[in-house]
Motif scaffolding. Structure first.
Motif, short mmCIF file in Angstrom:
data_model
loop_
_atom_site.label_atom_id
_atom_site.label_comp_id
_atom_site.label_asym_id
_atom_site.label_seq_id
_atom_site.Cartn_x
_atom_site.Cartn_y
_atom_site.Cartn_z
N MET A 1 -11.68 12.27 -13.43
CA MET A 1 -11.08 11.07 -12.87
C MET A 1 -9.94 11.47 -11.93
N THR A 2 -9.90 10.85 -10.78
CA THR A 2 -8.86 11.13 -9.79
C THR A 2 -7.55 10.48 -10.22
N THR A 3 -6.46 11.21 -10.07
CA THR A 3 -5.14 10.67 -10.36
C THR A 3 -4.31 10.69 -9.07
N PRO A 4 -3.18 9.98 -9.05
CA PRO A 4 -2.33 10.02 -7.87
C PRO A 4 -1.89 11.43 -7.50
N ASN A 5 -1.77 12.32 -8.48
CA ASN A 5 -1.38 13.69 -8.20
C ASN A 5 -2.42 14.43 -7.38
N ASP A 6 -3.66 13.96 -7.38
CA ASP A 6 -4.74 14.58 -6.63
C ASP A 6 -4.75 14.17 -5.16
N LEU A 7 -3.99 13.15 -4.80
CA LEU A 7 -4.05 12.56 -3.46
C LEU A 7 -3.02 13.15 -2.51
N SER A 8 -3.41 13.24 -1.26
CA SER A 8 -2.47 13.64 -0.22
C SER A 8 -1.47 12.51 0.03
N ASP A 9 -0.39 12.82 0.68
CA ASP A 9 0.59 11.79 1.04
C ASP A 9 -0.04 10.74 1.94
N LYS A 10 -0.92 11.15 2.82
CA LYS A 10 -1.57 10.19 3.73
C LYS A 10 -2.44 9.21 2.95
N ALA A 11 -3.15 9.69 1.94
CA ALA A 11 -3.97 8.80 1.12
C ALA A 11 -3.08 7.88 0.29
N LEU A 12 -1.99 8.42 -0.24
CA LEU A 12 -1.04 7.58 -0.99
C LEU A 12 -0.44 6.50 -0.11
N ALA A 13 -0.26 6.80 1.17
CA ALA A 13 0.30 5.81 2.11
C ALA A 13 -0.61 4.59 2.22
N VAL A 14 -1.92 4.79 2.14
CA VAL A 14 -2.84 3.66 2.18
C VAL A 14 -2.59 2.76 0.96
N PHE A 15 -2.41 3.38 -0.21
CA PHE A 15 -2.11 2.59 -1.40
C PHE A 15 -0.74 1.92 -1.28
N ALA A 16 0.23 2.61 -0.70
CA ALA A 16 1.56 2.02 -0.52
C ALA A 16 1.48 0.77 0.37
N PHE A 17 0.67 0.84 1.40
CA PHE A 17 0.47 -0.30 2.30
C PHE A 17 -0.15 -1.46 1.53
N ALA A 18 -1.13 -1.17 0.71
CA ALA A 18 -1.78 -2.21 -0.10
C ALA A 18 -0.80 -2.80 -1.11
N ILE A 19 0.00 -1.94 -1.73
CA ILE A 19 0.99 -2.42 -2.70
C ILE A 19 2.00 -3.34 -2.02
N TYR A 20 2.44 -2.95 -0.84
CA TYR A 20 3.37 -3.81 -0.08
C TYR A 20 2.78 -5.20 0.09
N HIS A 21 1.54 -5.27 0.53
CA HIS A 21 0.91 -6.58 0.78
C HIS A 21 0.72 -7.36 -0.51
N GLN A 22 0.41 -6.67 -1.59
CA GLN A 22 0.24 -7.37 -2.86
C GLN A 22 1.57 -7.93 -3.35
N LEU A 23 2.64 -7.14 -3.25
CA LEU A 23 3.95 -7.61 -3.69
C LEU A 23 4.46 -8.73 -2.79
N GLU A 24 4.23 -8.60 -1.50
CA GLU A 24 4.73 -9.59 -0.55
C GLU A 24 4.00 -10.92 -0.71
N SER A 25 2.70 -10.88 -0.94
CA SER A 25 1.92 -12.11 -1.02
C SER A 25 1.84 -12.69 -2.42
N GLY A 26 1.95 -11.83 -3.43
CA GLY A 26 1.77 -12.29 -4.80
C GLY A 26 0.31 -12.38 -5.21
N ASP A 27 -0.58 -12.01 -4.31
CA ASP A 27 -2.02 -12.06 -4.58
C ASP A 27 -2.57 -10.65 -4.78
#
Length: 84
Positions: A1-27
Motif C-alpha cells: 500500500m502506498t503511503t505519503p512517505n512514498d510520494l514525491s513533493d510534486k505528487a503531494l502538492a496535488v493532494f495539498a491542492f485538493a485538500i485546500y479546495h475541500q477545506l475551502e468549500s466544505g465539500d
C-alpha cells in the motif's frame, strides 16, 4: 500500500491542492483540475506518478482520485487536523 512517505513533493502538492479546495468549500473532493485558466497546472511528473501508483487518473483535464487516492486524501486531511 502506498503511503505519503512514498510520494514525491510534486505528487503531494496535488493532494495539498485538493485538500485546500475541500477545506475551502466544505465539500468532499473527488478530483481537481489539472490546469486552470490562470495558467496554473499540475506537474506532469506528479500526474504520471499518481497514475503509476493507482492514486489518480487524468480525464478531460481533471485529476480524478481513485478509491486509493481518495483514502490517502482523507488520511492526509485527518493528519492535518491532528487525527493520527
Amino acid at each position: 500500500m502506498t503511503t505519503p512517505n512514498d510520494l514525491s513533493d510534486k505528487a503531494l502538492a496535488v493532494f495539498a491542492f485538493a485538500i485546500y479546495h475541500q477545506l475551502e468549500s466544505g465539500d468532499a473532493v473527488s478530483g481537481v483540475t489539472a490546469r486552470d485558466e490562470a495558467g496554473h497546472r499540475a506537474d506532469p511528473e506528479a500526474l504520471e506518478e499518481l497514475k503509476r501508483l493507482d492514486l489518480a487518473n487524468v480525464e478531460d483535464g481533471r485529476i480524478i482520485f481513485t478509491p486509493a487516492g481518495q483514502l490517502m486524501l482523507s488520511q492526509l486531511l485527518d493528519r492535518m487536523r491532528g487525527s493520527w
